[in-house]
Scaffold this active site. Structure first.
Site, short mmCIF file in Angstrom:
data_model
loop_
_atom_site.label_atom_id
_atom_site.label_comp_id
_atom_site.label_asym_id
_atom_site.label_seq_id
_atom_site.Cartn_x
_atom_site.Cartn_y
_atom_site.Cartn_z
N LYS A 1 38.01 51.37 64.96
CA LYS A 1 37.25 50.12 64.91
C LYS A 1 38.09 48.97 65.47
O LYS A 1 39.30 49.11 65.65
CB LYS A 1 36.79 49.84 63.48
N ARG B 1 33.37 46.44 47.79
CA ARG B 1 32.89 46.01 49.11
C ARG B 1 31.47 46.53 49.36
O ARG B 1 30.54 45.76 49.43
CB ARG B 1 33.88 46.49 50.19
N HIS C 1 36.70 54.19 49.48
CA HIS C 1 37.86 53.56 50.12
C HIS C 1 38.75 52.98 49.03
O HIS C 1 38.28 52.32 48.12
CB HIS C 1 37.38 52.47 51.08
N ARG D 1 40.75 59.66 56.83
CA ARG D 1 40.48 58.62 57.82
C ARG D 1 41.81 57.93 58.17
O ARG D 1 42.39 57.22 57.36
CB ARG D 1 39.47 57.60 57.25
N TYR E 1 52.44 19.57 72.77
CA TYR E 1 51.50 18.72 72.04
C TYR E 1 52.17 18.13 70.79
O TYR E 1 52.87 18.85 70.07
CB TYR E 1 50.29 19.53 71.58
N CYS F 1 50.34 26.23 72.90
CA CYS F 1 49.08 25.70 73.47
C CYS F 1 48.05 26.82 73.53
O CYS F 1 48.33 27.95 73.13
CB CYS F 1 49.31 25.16 74.88
N MET F 2 46.89 26.50 74.08
CA MET F 2 45.81 27.50 74.14
C MET F 2 46.17 28.69 75.02
O MET F 2 45.86 29.84 74.69
CB MET F 2 44.53 26.85 74.67
N ASP F 3 46.89 28.41 76.13
CA ASP F 3 47.16 29.49 77.09
C ASP F 3 48.62 29.61 77.48
O ASP F 3 48.96 30.46 78.31
CB ASP F 3 46.38 29.24 78.40
N1 PMH Z 1 38.34 53.80 56.08
C1 PMH Z 1 37.77 52.59 55.90
C2 PMH Z 1 36.44 52.52 55.24
C3 PMH Z 1 38.45 51.44 56.29
O1 PMH Z 1 37.86 50.25 56.09
C4 PMH Z 1 39.74 51.56 56.88
C5 PMH Z 1 40.55 50.37 57.28
C6 PMH Z 1 40.27 52.84 57.06
C7 PMH Z 1 39.54 53.94 56.64
C8 PMH Z 1 41.63 53.08 57.67
O2 PMH Z 1 42.63 52.56 56.85
P1 PMH Z 1 44.15 52.53 57.35
O3 PMH Z 1 44.15 51.72 58.61
O4 PMH Z 1 44.88 51.86 56.26
O5 PMH Z 1 44.53 53.93 57.60
N2 PMH Z 1 39.97 49.13 57.04
C9 PMH Z 1 40.61 47.95 56.98
C10 PMH Z 1 39.95 46.76 56.67
O6 PMH Z 1 38.67 46.67 56.47
N3 PMH Z 1 40.82 45.77 56.60
O7 PMH Z 1 42.03 46.28 56.83
C11 PMH Z 1 41.92 47.63 57.06
#
Ligand code: PMH
Length: 396
Positions: free
Chosen positions: A41, A138, A168, A227, A273, A319-321
């Site tokens: 993600k 969550r 999770h 995961r 700045y 700065c921005m860039d």
């Molecule tokens: N599964 C879920 C549902 C997650 O949200 C995340 C990471 C992972 C697995 C993977 O976790 P890891 O990177 O610690 O292995 N999610 C997030 C989050 O929402 N904010 O920080 C990490």
């Protein structure tokens, strides 16, 4: 298709060999019948979702997960055929797209299923993973009533397939395991509830990087899929965990730029700045073309960058860039500046950057904006570059 060339000399190197190594190392440590899901993600935690996904799948991962349906669709459209799970709830009217593109969805409540059913016109089935809130607070079902409502809503349409269930952990990366154990116990109970309803799914998963690194062979914490997120990118889930890593994590991202302007200023000159920096002596100042719009946040203002193997302090506000830094002497324009990674014998890690911003390493890599091109390295060779500001058509 994004462009492969870029015209500003600021880029992030992504070492896919490091990702491959981190995936293989984890795969050999978990039981053979536990599947490895690569969490890609947020553009692969800033590293590039497509390249990381391909690398992970080539090295032992068999599943992918993303947060947004858009991220899943982008992977499918770029030719990824492996199972993909969207970890966050999506609006129920998009169920048809999910069915069409074989993208597995997360479900947390019966109402969502009801609304998805009302919108469901596709012929294909859609795979669902039941999210269980065991203490993260969550998303997910929290009690037996919610579990049975959800399962009975799902059963009203045979095109819904309960493929998985997951939870999770909120504290898996911390030394104190009490809350983790509490959450784990609740998850076991929830698996039993779903089993009693005759709906035990094929895939049951709860372990993130921290859980899987701590208990690589302890099946009870892993069920049959894990995961793998932050550690796949070579970063420790928390500073506490650094001392208990079962193998060396190889850091995949480094961030670089080049001096675009070098000058000598007189003692008393102001820089940036707000004129917050005043040169205490005659000194050499270099300008570096990356700024807060690139995710090189203003909070880095009192830190160093690496040039010619030495730490050089950032002076004035970012700065921005662009930003300015103090050089020990003149360097030619085009000299490499390292913001994250190794330069000579010196290194600044994403963990050090996280400390400087009082945040976590996840935030450091995710924040590097897409306008910073990613340069991908495999077998020590550059294999691809992505610059989403330009399309491939702009290059011709
Ligand atoms: N599964 C879920 C549902 C997650 O949200 C995340 C990471 C992972 C697995 C993977 O976790 P890891 O990177 O610690 O292995 N999610 C997030 C989050 O929402 N904010 O920080 C990490």
């Amino acid at each position: 298709m994004t462009a492969t060339s870029f015209y500003r000399e600021t880029w992030a190197d992504i070492d896919l060999d490091a990702v491959a190594n981190n995936v293989r190392n984890m795969k050999t440590r978990i039981p053979e019948d536990v599947a490895l899901l690569a969490v890609v993600k947020a553009n692969g935690y800033g590293h590039g979702a497509l390249q990381v996904a391909r690398t992970a799948l080539d090295n032992g991962a068999s599943w992918l997960a993303v947060a947004l349906f858009d991220e899943a669709l982008a992977l499918r459209k770029q030719g990824i055929e492996a199972p993909i799970l969207v970890l966050s709830p999506i609006p129920p009217q998009h169920v048809n797209h999910a069915a069409k593109y074989h993208i597995a969805l997360t479900v947390s409540d019966g109402e969502w299923v009801k609304r998805a059913r009302e919108n469901y016109t596709a012929e294909q089935s859609v795979s669902l993973h039941i999210s269980c809130d065991t203490g993260m607070g969550r998303i997910g079902i929290r009690n037996k009533d919610e579990a049975s409502t959800l399962v009975s809503e799902i059963r009203r349409d045979p095109r819904f397939v309960i493929e998985g269930m997951f939870t999770h952990f909120a504290t898996a990366d911390q030394d104190d395991e009490a809350y983790f154990n509490e959450q784990y116990g609740r998850f076991e109970m929830m698996v039993d509830w779903i089993q009693e309803l005759g709906a035990r799914p094929a895939v049951i998963h709860c372990g993130n990087s921290a859980t899987t690194l701590k208990y690589p062979a302890e099946r009870r914490h892993l069920f049959n899929m894990v995961r793998y997120g932050i550690a796949m990118y070579g970063l420790s889930p928390s500073p506490e965990m650094v001392k208990q890593l079962p193998f060396v994590l190889k850091r995949a991202m480094s961030l670089h730029s080049r001096l675009t302007y070098v000058k000598q200023v007189e003692k008393g000159s102001f820089i940036g700045y707000g004129a917050t920096y005043q040169a205490p002596d005659d000194e050499w100042i270099g300008t570096v073309p990356i700024g807060y719009a690139d995710g090189w946040l203003r909070g880095f203002h009192d830190t160093d960058v690496l040039i010619d193997g030495q730490r050089c302090p950032i002076v004035g506000r970012i700065c921005m860039d662009q930003f300015m830094c103090r050089l020990p002497h003149a360097y030619p324009e085009g000299t490499e500046v390292t913001l994250i990674g190794k330069n000579g014998a010196e290194e600044i890690t994403a963990d050090e950057r996280a400390q400087q911003l009082q945040t976590i390493n996840y935030e450091v890599t995710c924040t590097i904006h897409p306008r910073v091109p990613r340069v991908y390295w495999k077998n020590g060779k550059k294999i691809a570059t992505s610059n989403p500001i330009l399309t491939a058509a702009d290059e011709t």
